[in-house]
Design an enzyme around this catalytic site. Structure first.
Site, PDB file in Angstrom:
ATOM      1  N   HIS A  17       0.852  -1.183   0.000  1.00 34.89           N
ATOM      2  CA  HIS A  17       0.000   0.000   0.000  1.00 34.89           C
ATOM      3  C   HIS A  17       0.888   1.233   0.000  1.00 34.89           C
ATOM      4  O   HIS A  17       2.110   1.152   0.205  1.00 34.89           O
ATOM      5  CB  HIS A  17      -0.944   0.014   1.195  1.00 34.89           C
ATOM      6  CG  HIS A  17      -2.177  -0.833   1.005  1.00 34.89           C
ATOM      7  ND1 HIS A  17      -3.123  -0.537   0.049  1.00 34.89           N
ATOM      8  CD2 HIS A  17      -2.596  -1.963   1.630  1.00 34.89           C
ATOM      9  CE1 HIS A  17      -4.081  -1.442   0.095  1.00 34.89           C
ATOM     10  NE2 HIS A  17      -3.787  -2.327   1.055  1.00 34.89           N
ATOM     11  N   ASP A  29      -0.071   7.215  -3.606  1.00 32.25           N
ATOM     12  CA  ASP A  29      -1.085   6.781  -4.562  1.00 32.25           C
ATOM     13  C   ASP A  29      -1.347   7.819  -5.646  1.00 32.25           C
ATOM     14  O   ASP A  29      -1.391   7.491  -6.831  1.00 32.25           O
ATOM     15  CB  ASP A  29      -2.401   6.491  -3.838  1.00 32.25           C
ATOM     16  CG  ASP A  29      -2.426   5.114  -3.193  1.00 32.25           C
ATOM     17  OD1 ASP A  29      -1.484   4.336  -3.402  1.00 32.25           O
ATOM     18  OD2 ASP A  29      -3.395   4.822  -2.475  1.00 32.25           O
TER      19      ASP A  29
END
Length: 379
Positions: A134, A164
């Protein structure tokens, strides 16, 4: 919507988005905001985001069809969409798209001009390529997370914005548009391997230059731009609010100290050995008034000081309201407006978040893929 719709600079560009979560959908949203015709291929049962699709802002300005890629007909439907597309975006782990029959070999065979954009954390190759991960882990590995936070505490977690979306989505969009330019010039498409770990590392280019020049210490909380400097940081006010200070240049620093009332006997800003003392003096001054009081002191002045706002407060800020930085759709959902700005072909909110499968008939007609009408599950 607060402004008239506009076709946007990417009008005529067709994008297929294989549904996922995080940076892939955001990249596709950005392309859609700028006018691209984005068809999101949702999976039966939806994704794991965990919110009502009607509130998933990253699906605005898109249309949706539902395709079961594990069915016999599913991969062929995606290939037919890819045949008519300019860009395809997928965010699976390496090898998954290939196993599903919609990898770059199949799609580029159907459409040699296609830009096949791949969004992953670790990239398509390397020892960690097939590992789960992540945002926070990619930032940690890239050396980016280790720069954020105090020297005597753990690194701060910057939500998932820096990895991200900055290191991932934006690099995918830049890569896809650059490859699209090449494809239109040469007739040849290609694969764009956008890895969050690569983008997060690339964002540090200036810091790497400073490190090589000896102007940056390789530990957080000790440098000019990481909170180590007392005139580039965040200070608490008397009511528990915070003010952000970025008074780096001397004229701005002079204005800052004058408005803050720091006094002529303040420690020398150019002496790092006295930075702790200076920081204590600045902190004491900010503690003497509320955030609103300090905002009134500094607003509009060349001191580079601003209140730290919450999301809802930011949406109401007079400057951002004047610029239309935030807007609302027809359902009244407040959200960031399309960015950046274009003088001739501005982006706009044309559609609310796409409900999975709701646009099958439209897409089948507009993209001339009749098989979608019989091959796609209905919502």
């Amino acid at each position: 919507m607060d402004e008239p719709t506009s076709p946007g600079p990417l009008t005529g560009v067709r994008v297929v988005e294989l549904a996922g979560i995080g940076p892939g959908p955001f990249a596709a949203m950005l392309l859609a905001d700028l006018g691209a015709d984005v068809v999101r291929v949702d999976r039966p049962g939806g994704t794991a985001l965990g919110i009502d699709p009607a509130n998933d802002i990253t699906n605005r300005n898109k249309r949706s069809v539902v395709v079961d890629l594990k069915s016999t007909a599913g991969p062929g439907l995606v290939i037919e969409l890819a045949r008519r597309a300019d860009i395809l975006i997928e965010g699976y782990r390496p090898g998954v798209a290939e196993r599903l029959g919609v990898g770059p070999d199949e799609c580029l065979a159907a459409n040699p001009r296609l830009v096949y954009g791949r969004m992953t954390g670790w990239g398509q190759h390397g020892p960690l390529a097939h590992s789960a991960g992540h945002d926070i882990g990619y930032l940690a590995t890239a050396g980016t997370l280790g720069m954020i936070g105090p020297t005597d505490g753990p690194p701060y977690v910057p939500a998932n914005l820096l990895g991200d979306y900055a290191g991932g989505s934006l690099y995918l969009v830049v890569g896809a548009l650059a490859a699209l330019h090449h494809a239109r010039a040469t007739g040849t498409g290609q694969v764009v391997d956008a890895a969050i770990v690569d983008g997060a590392a690339h964002l540090g280019a200036m810091i790497w230059g400073m490190l090589g020049a000896g102007a940056w210490q390789d530990r957080r909380g000790t440098n000019l731009l990481d909170g180590g400097c007392p005139y580039y940081g965040v200070y608490q006010t008397s009511d528990g609010g915070y003010m952000a200070v970025g008074a780096l240049e001397r004229p701005f620093y002079a204005e800052f100290t004058a408005l803050l009332g720091l006094g002529e006997d303040a420690p020398d800003r150019d002496d790092p050995s006295r930075w702790d003392e200076l920081r204590e003096r600045v902190a004491a001054r900010f503690k003497s008034r509320t955030r609103q009081e300090w905002t009134e002191v500094f607003e509009g002045r060349d001191a580079c000081v601003a209140p730290v706002l919450t999301l809802r407060e930011a949406a109401r800020h007079p400057h951002l309201a004047a610029r239309g930085t935030f807007t609302a759709d027809t359902e009244g959902r407040t959200q960031p407006a399309p960015a950046p700005r274009f003088s001739a072909t501005p982006g706009s909110l044309r559609r609310p978040p796409a409900a999975p499968g709701a646009d099958t008939d439209e897409v089948a007609r507009d993209w001339d893929v009749p098989a979608l009408n019989s091959g796609c599950p209905r919502p």
